[in-house]
Design an enzyme around this catalytic site. Structure first.
Site, PDB file in Angstrom:
ATOM      1  N   SER A 248      -6.588  -3.733   1.461  1.00 43.21           N
ATOM      2  CA  SER A 248      -7.687  -2.897   1.309  1.00 43.21           C
ATOM      3  C   SER A 248      -7.494  -1.906   0.161  1.00 43.21           C
ATOM      4  O   SER A 248      -6.561  -1.600   0.256  1.00 43.21           O
ATOM      5  CB  SER A 248      -7.870  -2.004   2.633  1.00 43.21           C
ATOM      6  OG  SER A 248      -8.860  -1.133   2.515  1.00 43.21           O
ATOM      7  N   PRO A 249      -8.551  -1.741  -0.634  1.00 46.18           N
ATOM      8  CA  PRO A 249      -8.410  -0.899  -1.727  1.00 46.18           C
ATOM      9  C   PRO A 249      -8.491   0.716  -1.499  1.00 46.18           C
ATOM     10  O   PRO A 249      -8.391   1.626  -2.417  1.00 46.18           O
ATOM     11  CB  PRO A 249      -9.637  -1.183  -2.852  1.00 46.18           C
ATOM     12  CG  PRO A 249     -10.869  -1.527  -1.678  1.00 46.18           C
ATOM     13  CD  PRO A 249     -10.120  -2.324  -0.539  1.00 46.18           C
ATOM     14  N   ASN A 250      -8.748   0.750  -0.078  1.00 48.20           N
ATOM     15  CA  ASN A 250      -9.186   2.274   0.213  1.00 48.20           C
ATOM     16  C   ASN A 250      -8.100   3.088   0.999  1.00 48.20           C
ATOM     17  O   ASN A 250      -8.274   4.177   1.405  1.00 48.20           O
ATOM     18  CB  ASN A 250     -10.517   2.219   1.141  1.00 48.20           C
ATOM     19  CG  ASN A 250     -11.541   1.396   0.498  1.00 48.20           C
ATOM     20  OD1 ASN A 250     -11.980   1.799  -0.696  1.00 48.20           O
ATOM     21  ND2 ASN A 250     -12.165   0.593   0.999  1.00 48.20           N
TER      22      ASN A 250
END
Length: 439
Positions: A248-250
């Site tokens: 996940s990039p978040n």
């Protein structure tokens, strides 16, 4: 006294209002001839059945557009959808039987078809029995973190309708292990106590030929190894498949876990943990339950980085790789004109993700060729053609989510029909085309 009088007046008004409504309804129907009344009832029944049929076009052309119209904040639209799925206000594929050409032999069992629901739709495992019957052969719930956390501030979910895409920066919002565990256990207990339940079913999806996966994440400030081990310990008995989300990039620093040394260590510890618990029965009482472990990776990696991930997967002896999660890239092919919207921070998913995910799949497949790793295609899949492209690139099955949100439940039947038709033309089965481009 005044209170009593007031109450009586209100009560009389309510009584007469209800009676008046009943009289109006009664007079309306009394005025209809038997044939007209029958026609009205049949029309209503037909409309209901049409709405409840997952093949119906009403969801793509009426229901989904209306939901988008009444929920300017897409996150509210997501919540409304889950609420409908949870309470049975969703369509199903009635009497549909997937052709044998779509069957998938994987993880020592057979899935009825290769179309899966990706993680992110049902984060808290609330709506499995509303979503699965729309035609999926596999469903992934989560990502779920050990402790409940709110994720990033809103707004954090954005629609790009011109691109059939969305951008999200949820940040692993999760109700936590305990809530998701309880939701899954309630399903199992209800199934076991049901008089009509098929007790021969041994899959934790509670469907004879479908699989349920739990996608595991880490808390924002959690330990990068212990958080995942907690997830394995908590959900091994309730999942047909476990997924380790390191892409996940978040969540700050999460993608750093894709480094070969870190990933090898993490996945090795997870496999050790899973194997140490395999002597315990699962929630259905099945002994020696050892669910396959998949790792979900990002598309924003170089070929050498993808090769390193495959090596980590081989060394740690995980069972497969999901390619891929959302992308932080913004391709110049985006049709969305609003610069502020298209450049929102977060992961992009939907049709524009496909080229990145497919390219990553081809690279991963090349390096996994000499192994038993199962590859799962995910990213921008919205048609039978897309699914077949991923299969020929090496995917044993595929997953989707964003296209399902835009089109609605009819998409799954459509994709399966398109795949079956193409396979018939080629005179092959799904299993026969897997990795065809790499042979």
């Amino acid at each position: 006294m005044m209170h009593r009088v007031g109450f009586n007046v209100i009560g009389r008004r309510s009584f007469f209002t209800v009676n008046a409504r009943r009289q109006v309804l009664k007079s309306s129907f009394m005025g209809l001839k038997p044939l007209q009344l029958t026609a009205l009832l049949l029309a209503g029944s037909a409309g209901y059945l049409y709405f409840m049929n997952a093949r119906s076009a009403i969801h793509e052309y009426v229901v989904c557009p209306v939901v988008r119209l009444i929920t300017p904040d897409p996150e509210n639209g997501h919540k409304l959808g889950i609420w409908c799925f949870k309470w049975g206000l969703s369509p199903k594929l009635y009497f549909d039987k997937d052709p044998e050409s779509l069957h998938v032999n994987v993880f020592g069992t057979t899935m009825t078809n290769p179309i899966g629901c990706a993680a992110g739709l049902d984060k808290d495992a609330e709506a499995i029995d509303g979503i699965m019957p729309t035609g999926f052969g596999y469903m992934e719930v989560g990502s779920v973190t050990p402790v409940a956390q709110p994720g990033n501030p809103r707004p954090r979910f954005f629609r790009l309708p011109a691109d059939d895409a969305v951008i999200n920066r949820y940040g692993f919002n999760s109700s936590g292990h305990d809530v998701v565990y309880n939701n899954l256990m309630k399903r199992v207990n209800k199934f076991l106590n049901s008089y009509f339940g098929d007790k021969s079913i041994d899959k934790l999806s509670l469907y004879k030929d479908k699989l349920l996966a739990v996608n595991l994440g880490k808390n924002k400030n959690g330990d990068e190894v212990k958080d995942y081990l907690k997830g394995v310990e908590k959900f091994q008995s309730l999942a047909d498949v476990l997924v380790i989300n390191v892409s996940s990039p978040n969540t700050p620093g999460l993608r750093d876990l894709q480094n070969e040394a870190k990933l090898t260590n993490l996945l090795s510890e997870i496999i050790t943990k899973r194997d140490s618990q395999s002597n315990k029965p699962n929630a259905l009482g099945k002994q020696n339950h050892k669910p396959p472990v998949l790792v979900k990776i990002a598309p924003d990696l170089t070929e050498p980085e993808l090769q390193s991930i495959v090596e980590a997967a081989k060394k740690s002896k995980v069972d497969g790789i999901i390619v891929s999660n959302t992308t932080i890239q913004r391709p110049n092919t985006l049709k969305t004109q609003d610069e502020t919207l298209r450049n929102q921070v977060g992961g992009l998913s939907g049709k524009p993700l496909k080229p990145f995910a497919l390219k990553a799949m081809k690279a991963v497949s090349k390096y996994a060729k000499d192994s038993d790793l199962v590859l799962v295609g995910c990213g921008g899949i919205s048609s039978g053609k897309d699914a077949i492209e991923f299969a020929k690139a090496g995917a044993t099955f595929v997953q989707l989510y964003t296209s399902y949100a835009y089109v609605g439940p009819a998409l799954i039947a459509r994709i399966k029909d398109e795949v079956a038709e193409e396979l018939k033309k080629e005179g092959k089965t799904w299993m026969e085309i897997i990795g065809e481009d790499n042979k």
